[in-house]
Design a protein around this motif. Structure first.
Motif, PDB file in Angstrom:
ATOM      1  N   HIS A  30      46.336  25.038  56.305  1.00 21.29           N
ATOM      2  CA  HIS A  30      44.932  24.640  56.365  1.00 21.29           C
ATOM      3  C   HIS A  30      44.385  24.331  54.969  1.00 21.29           C
ATOM      4  O   HIS A  30      44.875  24.832  53.964  1.00 21.29           O
ATOM      5  CB  HIS A  30      44.075  25.729  57.031  1.00 21.29           C
ATOM      6  N   VAL A  31      43.361  23.504  54.952  1.00 22.69           N
ATOM      7  CA  VAL A  31      42.664  23.177  53.704  1.00 22.69           C
ATOM      8  C   VAL A  31      41.911  24.423  53.240  1.00 22.69           C
ATOM      9  O   VAL A  31      41.324  25.151  54.048  1.00 22.69           O
ATOM     10  CB  VAL A  31      41.695  22.002  53.925  1.00 22.69           C
ATOM     11  N   ASP A  32      41.926  24.673  51.919  1.00 25.09           N
ATOM     12  CA  ASP A  32      41.204  25.816  51.377  1.00 25.09           C
ATOM     13  C   ASP A  32      40.433  25.364  50.142  1.00 25.09           C
ATOM     14  O   ASP A  32      40.619  24.245  49.644  1.00 25.09           O
ATOM     15  CB  ASP A  32      42.185  26.941  51.022  1.00 25.09           C
ATOM     16  N   TRP A  33      39.583  26.237  49.642  1.00 23.98           N
ATOM     17  CA  TRP A  33      38.711  25.856  48.534  1.00 23.98           C
ATOM     18  C   TRP A  33      38.545  27.027  47.572  1.00 23.98           C
ATOM     19  O   TRP A  33      38.837  28.176  47.891  1.00 23.98           O
ATOM     20  CB  TRP A  33      37.341  25.421  49.047  1.00 23.98           C
ATOM     21  N   GLY A  34      38.064  26.694  46.389  1.00 25.66           N
ATOM     22  CA  GLY A  34      37.767  27.705  45.384  1.00 25.66           C
ATOM     23  C   GLY A  34      36.730  27.172  44.415  1.00 25.66           C
ATOM     24  O   GLY A  34      36.306  26.010  44.498  1.00 25.66           O
ATOM     25  N   PHE A  35      36.331  28.008  43.482  1.00 22.78           N
ATOM     26  CA  PHE A  35      35.378  27.578  42.460  1.00 22.78           C
ATOM     27  C   PHE A  35      35.478  28.525  41.270  1.00 22.78           C
ATOM     28  O   PHE A  35      36.036  29.624  41.364  1.00 22.78           O
ATOM     29  CB  PHE A  35      33.943  27.579  43.004  1.00 22.78           C
ATOM     30  N   ARG A  36      34.930  28.097  40.164  1.00 26.81           N
ATOM     31  CA  ARG A  36      34.797  28.964  38.994  1.00 26.81           C
ATOM     32  C   ARG A  36      33.536  28.592  38.231  1.00 26.81           C
ATOM     33  O   ARG A  36      33.263  27.413  37.988  1.00 26.81           O
ATOM     34  CB  ARG A  36      35.994  28.852  38.056  1.00 26.81           C
ATOM     35  N   VAL A  37      32.778  29.617  37.840  1.00 30.32           N
ATOM     36  CA  VAL A  37      31.666  29.477  36.906  1.00 30.32           C
ATOM     37  C   VAL A  37      31.941  30.457  35.778  1.00 30.32           C
ATOM     38  O   VAL A  37      32.066  31.661  36.014  1.00 30.32           O
ATOM     39  CB  VAL A  37      30.314  29.791  37.572  1.00 30.32           C
ATOM     40  N   ALA A  38      32.063  29.964  34.559  1.00 28.03           N
ATOM     41  CA  ALA A  38      32.414  30.802  33.414  1.00 28.03           C
ATOM     42  C   ALA A  38      31.364  30.645  32.321  1.00 28.03           C
ATOM     43  O   ALA A  38      31.023  29.525  31.931  1.00 28.03           O
ATOM     44  CB  ALA A  38      33.786  30.430  32.863  1.00 28.03           C
ATOM     45  N   GLN A  39      30.860  31.773  31.850  1.00 29.38           N
ATOM     46  CA  GLN A  39      29.823  31.793  30.807  1.00 29.38           C
ATOM     47  C   GLN A  39      30.401  32.418  29.543  1.00 29.38           C
ATOM     48  O   GLN A  39      31.097  33.435  29.614  1.00 29.38           O
ATOM     49  CB  GLN A  39      28.634  32.640  31.266  1.00 29.38           C
ATOM     50  N   LEU A  40      30.106  31.830  28.387  1.00 32.49           N
ATOM     51  CA  LEU A  40      30.599  32.347  27.112  1.00 32.49           C
ATOM     52  C   LEU A  40      29.448  32.468  26.126  1.00 32.49           C
ATOM     53  O   LEU A  40      28.637  31.544  26.000  1.00 32.49           O
ATOM     54  CB  LEU A  40      31.686  31.431  26.552  1.00 32.49           C
ATOM     55  N   TRP A  41      29.386  33.601  25.423  1.00 31.51           N
ATOM     56  CA  TRP A  41      28.461  33.764  24.309  1.00 31.51           C
ATOM     57  C   TRP A  41      29.240  34.297  23.119  1.00 31.51           C
ATOM     58  O   TRP A  41      30.128  35.141  23.262  1.00 31.51           O
ATOM     59  CB  TRP A  41      27.328  34.738  24.634  1.00 31.51           C
ATOM     60  N   GLY A  42      28.912  33.832  21.924  1.00 33.50           N
ATOM     61  CA  GLY A  42      29.540  34.333  20.714  1.00 33.50           C
ATOM     62  C   GLY A  42      29.744  33.226  19.704  1.00 33.50           C
ATOM     63  O   GLY A  42      29.277  32.098  19.871  1.00 33.50           O
ATOM     64  N   GLN A  43      30.492  33.537  18.652  1.00 34.25           N
ATOM     65  CA  GLN A  43      30.777  32.537  17.635  1.00 34.25           C
ATOM     66  C   GLN A  43      31.608  31.385  18.200  1.00 34.25           C
ATOM     67  O   GLN A  43      31.483  30.235  17.774  1.00 34.25           O
ATOM     68  CB  GLN A  43      31.526  33.167  16.462  1.00 34.25           C
TER      69      GLN A  43
END
Length: 481
Positions: A170-183
């Motif tokens: 079957h077809v499947d799905w995913g996602f990613r949200v990535a946050q970065l703080w720093g130098q």
């Protein structure tokens, strides 16, 4: 973003990696194949469960669970100690590899029983350098471009769901949200996405939403196809921006000055256990689709795996358009060879060639010079040329030794030729040599001390253009949650 972080408005660039706890190695979701331990029983309040998860990670009491099913060759490496058990292929989850990761925060929340996961890490380090002239004096070394500092490098939070690429029904799905703080936002900034922090204000520390994408997995195309849409780490490279995805604290010069992220769509098709092909279309390197520098940019890669998964060749044309001068509009071509020597040793070698056309001359040898764009370096052209062709070439080798599953050594050697100075701000050749040691506590705390020496051959390029040789002692700590 350009690798001349030495000067206020010159931004180091780079790309394309994995945390034992981060499913991938180059943006990258290279799923680990080590056998996870069974969940710790859920008792007590949230903080007690969180502490219990760390105790179990550092001093395991539960027996190992059976390894989950996997399609294709087994991952060639051990993770830990290495960032991933699979060689790095960007822009996709590892098709056929299960998600075996568990995270301390999710263990406290729900015993790691959900497919949507929240996790991250805090990473900080220090460096002691022979360069001492202030901000940017270590550049083009990265990521510690400021000498003799304690540095909050990157504090990162992920929210993600991985598609199930082991199943084929079957077809499947995913996602990613990535946050970065720093130098380290200085190296990941994409023009048009909060880029005023760097390009207008030159803040020492800043915020970057480094990845936001969705994955659609279609199992009925060949042996599986994944389509990724959004902002993702550009596909090639041994290294990646995110600390857990790298063998070492610092980055090679080669990696520092090539593209980092693209916003667009990329399709990855697994044709067989040997062949994988990729094609994509983006707005360009490190530019948002709504930025004035955006232009349609193609990407094409092919990966060939052989020796039962122990060797791989990854060939990429990462950014293809007219190549005319714009914000980081470099045309880049890569070849990466991964080779497993034996159970304890492996080596990774990458070479690339890049260029831009019609780059403004900043050599001071032409009348009425053309102004450069903020954050996009000019070139040291021949006398009388207002613009010129600006190429670069580089090669890097990593030699890795696994002492045991909690300790390893890294040896890095590289050569870079910034022929017209368009990527580093100095028209010179460079060599760099590094020795690094990695030590894990469980799979959640990593220490990486290192020794690094580098040299510029044609002109002084370190300590703000006053030294030809630079020596650095440095190290970092990464704490995963």
């Amino acid at each position: 973003m350009l690798a001349v972080a030495t000067l206020s408005f010159f931004v180091p660039l780079a790309h394309a990696a994995t945390l034992p706890g981060t499913p991938s190695a180059l943006d990258q979701q290279q799923q680990q194949t080590e056998t996870p331990a069974p969940p710790v029983p859920q008792t007590g309040d949230f903080f007690k469960r969180w502490l219990a998860a760390y105790r179990e990670d550092w001093r395991p009491t539960q027996p190992s669970a059976p390894a989950p099913a996997r399609r294709g060759y087994a991952g060639p490496l051990d993770s830990t100690p290495f960032p991933s058990s699979d060689y790095s292929v960007g822009g996709t989850p590892t098709i056929g590899a299960p998600d075996t990761q568990s995270y301390m925060l999710m263990q406290a929340v729900n015993g790691n029983h959900s497919r949507t996961k929240i996790y991250g890490w805090a990473n900080g380090g220090f460096d002691v350098s022979t360069s001492n002239k202030g901000d940017g004096a270590n550049s083009p070394a990265a990521y510690y471009y400021n000498p003799n500092r304690i540095i909050p490098d990157q504090e990162v939070l992920y929210i993600e769901r991985l598609p199930d690429t082991v199943q084929t029904d079957h077809v499947d799905w995913g996602f990613r949200v990535a946050q970065l703080w720093g130098q380290d936002y200085r190296y990941t900034t994409s023009k048009g996405i909060f880029s005023q922090q760097l390009l207008a204000e030159n803040r020492e520390y800043g915020y970057d939403p480094i990845m936001f994408y969705v994955d659609l997995y279609i199992p009925h195309v060949a042996k599986g196809m994944n389509i990724r849409v959004g902002r993702y780490v550009s596909l090639p490279d041994i290294e990646a921006q995110l600390a857990p995805n790298n063998y070492t604290y610092s980055h090679s010069l080669l990696y520092t000055i090539d593209p980092y992220t693209q916003t667009g769509v990329v399709a990855t098709i697994k044709l067989s256990d040997h062949w994988l092909v990729q094609g994509g279309l983006s707005a360009g390197n490190d530019v948002a689709p709504w930025a004035k520098d955006a232009k349609p940019t193609a990407t094409a890669c092919v990966d060939y795996t052989f020796a039962k998964g122990g060797d791989a060749l990854y060939t990429c044309a990462n950014s293809i358009n007219n190549g005319k001068y714009a914000y980081n509009n470099v045309q880049s071509y890569y070849e990466t060879w991964y080779h497993k020597i034996n159970a304890k040793w492996h080596t990774d070698t990458e070479a690339w060639y890049m260029y831009e056309r019609d780059v403004p001359n900043i050599a001071g040898n032409v009348a009425n010079p053309i102004a450069t764009e903020t954050g996009a370096n000019g070139a040291f052209c021949s006398a009388g040329e207002q613009r010129c062709f600006a190429p670069e070439a580089a090669v890097v080798n990593y030699l890795e030794h696994e002492i045991d599953t909690h300790n390893y050594l890294s040896f890095r050697n590289e050569f870079v030729n910034d022929i017209k100075g368009q990527r580093t701000g100095y028209a010179t050749k460079y060599s760099e040599h590094l020795l690094s040691y990695g030590h894990w506590i469980g799979s959640t705390v990593l220490f990486r001390p290192e020794l690094r020496i580098e040299h510029s051959y044609d002109k002084a390029a370190f300590d703000l253009g006053t030294k030809t040789t630079q020596f650095i002692v440095a190290g970092d700590v990464t704490y995963h949650f």
